[in-house]
Design an enzyme around this catalytic site. Structure first.
Site, PDB file in Angstrom:
ATOM      1  N   GLN A 140      28.136 -15.830  23.641  1.00 57.09           N
ATOM      2  CA  GLN A 140      27.645 -14.674  24.417  1.00 57.09           C
ATOM      3  C   GLN A 140      27.816 -13.376  23.622  1.00 57.09           C
ATOM      4  O   GLN A 140      28.319 -12.372  24.138  1.00 57.09           O
ATOM      5  CB  GLN A 140      28.374 -14.593  25.756  1.00 57.09           C
ATOM      6  CG  GLN A 140      27.851 -15.560  26.797  1.00 57.09           C
ATOM      7  CD  GLN A 140      26.410 -15.266  27.211  1.00 57.09           C
ATOM      8  OE1 GLN A 140      25.940 -14.130  27.165  1.00 57.09           O
ATOM      9  NE2 GLN A 140      25.711 -16.305  27.627  1.00 57.09           N
ATOM     10  N   SER A 141      27.394 -13.376  22.371  1.00 55.60           N
ATOM     11  CA  SER A 141      27.567 -12.195  21.519  1.00 55.60           C
ATOM     12  C   SER A 141      26.567 -11.097  21.858  1.00 55.60           C
ATOM     13  O   SER A 141      25.349 -11.312  21.819  1.00 55.60           O
ATOM     14  CB  SER A 141      27.393 -12.611  20.053  1.00 55.60           C
ATOM     15  OG  SER A 141      27.238 -11.473  19.228  1.00 55.60           O
ATOM     16  N   ASN A 142      27.092  -9.916  22.167  1.00 54.55           N
ATOM     17  CA  ASN A 142      26.223  -8.756  22.377  1.00 54.55           C
ATOM     18  C   ASN A 142      25.644  -8.272  21.056  1.00 54.55           C
ATOM     19  O   ASN A 142      24.536  -7.746  21.002  1.00 54.55           O
ATOM     20  CB  ASN A 142      27.024  -7.604  23.008  1.00 54.55           C
ATOM     21  CG  ASN A 142      27.652  -8.010  24.316  1.00 54.55           C
ATOM     22  OD1 ASN A 142      26.957  -8.385  25.244  1.00 54.55           O
ATOM     23  ND2 ASN A 142      28.976  -7.957  24.386  1.00 54.55           N
ATOM     24  N   ALA A 197      24.837 -10.179  18.493  1.00 53.40           N
ATOM     25  CA  ALA A 197      23.718 -11.057  18.139  1.00 53.40           C
ATOM     26  C   ALA A 197      22.458 -10.629  18.886  1.00 53.40           C
ATOM     27  O   ALA A 197      21.376 -10.506  18.294  1.00 53.40           O
ATOM     28  CB  ALA A 197      24.073 -12.505  18.472  1.00 53.40           C
TER      29      ALA A 197
END
Ligand SMILES: *Cc1c(COP(=O)(O)O)cnc(C)c1O
Length: 340
Positions: free
Chosen positions: A75-77, A79
């Site tokens: 859940q990388s912001n 990325a």
């Protein structure tokens, strides 16, 4: 210090608002709480990585890249903002996603930021938790280059001296806002992870001799490691800007008491912070970063760490898209009222 001398691709909605949070201030009965809205930087639900990417993506463009690569947690912001930025520039984006939490939850793995990565046209690859993600990126980049791609590799969180320039600029921006409105501030608090946000801010604040203590609330590493990472990047960023030595080791302060069980695992105090910000201020926090940062802010206010009459700014670093990957952390069964 002259940021206009560095290549930059202007895309963020700046300046982000600096607003007072009256209801939260009243609820906690301590200092006056303000919020710097970097959740409103404008790119695919916003967030702090957009400021860093303005400088990183300009460098990619100068190098003639036809593809960018980066890495992060599922859940990388970071990325998601990289995928969105690449789409806007018309170049490809490939992302390595590390399974740091081991969650099998369908929304965690496919919704929230992951959905947005894919909507923006990025391709993704998973890696198990704990592998050396920078080494993995180098391997994949080599493979893509062998296939003829011109790949620009962005480190996790966009945290290198180029990316940190975005937060040097944020320090300038915030100071200009308070100087122009006559609202002197006494503290800045924010969530700190890959270190670029805190490193850039401390360089900007020190270079301007702002005399505002900066407190990073950690989301992963222990205090010593986190402070060392921030200090190292702050020094490299100051070198890049030609103001070496402007940051002292003691300027870098992280409090890592709010990490809980680990990176990406919600905490009770973080979930309480999410509900308080949503119910009192209509502001959305995320369980991984901004909620833990806000939990630290709230707890420190309750403990009297900040004084009544002081002005504390919470830098909101974004992340609301992750909420849709974490719906299982909430239970709102009691909000459903039976039909009369
Ligand atoms: C990445 C991120 C942070 C941490 O910023 P760093 O520069 O990596 O320390 C904080 N909040 C959110 C929402 C983020 O996505």
């Amino acid at each position: 210090m002259h940021l206009a001398r560095f290549p930059r691709r202007f895309i963020a909605h700046l300046p982000t608002p600096l607003e007072r949070m009256d209801r939260l201030t009243k609820e906690l009965g301590g200092p006056e709480i303000w919020i710097k809205r970097d959740d409103c930087t404008g790119l695919s639900t916003g967030g702090n990585k957009t400021r860093k990417l303005e400088f990183l993506m300009a460098e990619a463009e100068l190098q003639g890249a036809d593809m960018v690569m980066t890495q992060g947690a599922i859940q990388s912001n970071h990325a998601r903002q990289t995928a969105a930025f690449a789409a806007k520039m018309g170049i490809d984006c490939h992302i390595l996603l590390e399974d740091r939490t081991g969650s099998n939850d369908a929304n965690y793995n496919n919704n929230g930021n992951v959905l947005l990565d894919h909507l923006h046209g990025a391709t993704t690859e998973k890696r198990p938790g704990g592998v050396d993600m920078h080494a993995e990126m180098d391997k994949v980049a080599d493979r893509l280059r062998a296939d003829g791609r011109n790949v620009y590799v962005i480190p996790g969180g966009g945290s290198n001296p180029t990316g940190a320039l975005g937060y040097v600029n944020c320090a300038f921006e915030m100071l200009a806002q308070v100087n122009n409105s006559g609202t002197a501030i006494d503290h800045i608090v924010h969530a700190t992870g890959s270190a670029g946000t805190q490193a850039g801010l401390i360089v900007g604040l020190k270079a301007m001799n702002a005399q505002i203590p900066l407190l990073g609330i950690g989301v992963r590493a222990p205090k010593e490691t986190q402070e060392a990472n921030v200090f190292k990047l702050a020094c490299a960023t100051a070198d890049k800007l030609g103001c070496s030595g402007v940051v002292q080791r003691e300027d870098v302060v992280a409090n890592t008491d709010y990490v809980g069980k680990g990176y990406g695992i919600p905490t009770e105090s973080g979930l309480e912070a999410i509900r308080m910000f949503a119910e009192l201020e209509s502001i959305l926090l995320d369980p991984v970063y901004s909620a833990k940062g806000a939990a630290g802010l709230i707890d420190l206010i309750r403990k009297g760490h900040f004084k009544k009459g002081e002005r504390v700014v919470f830098l909101h670093t974004g992340g609301s898209a992750a909420l849709f990957g974490y719906d299982a952390a909430f239970n709102f069964a009691d909000r459903w009222t039976a039909p009369a």
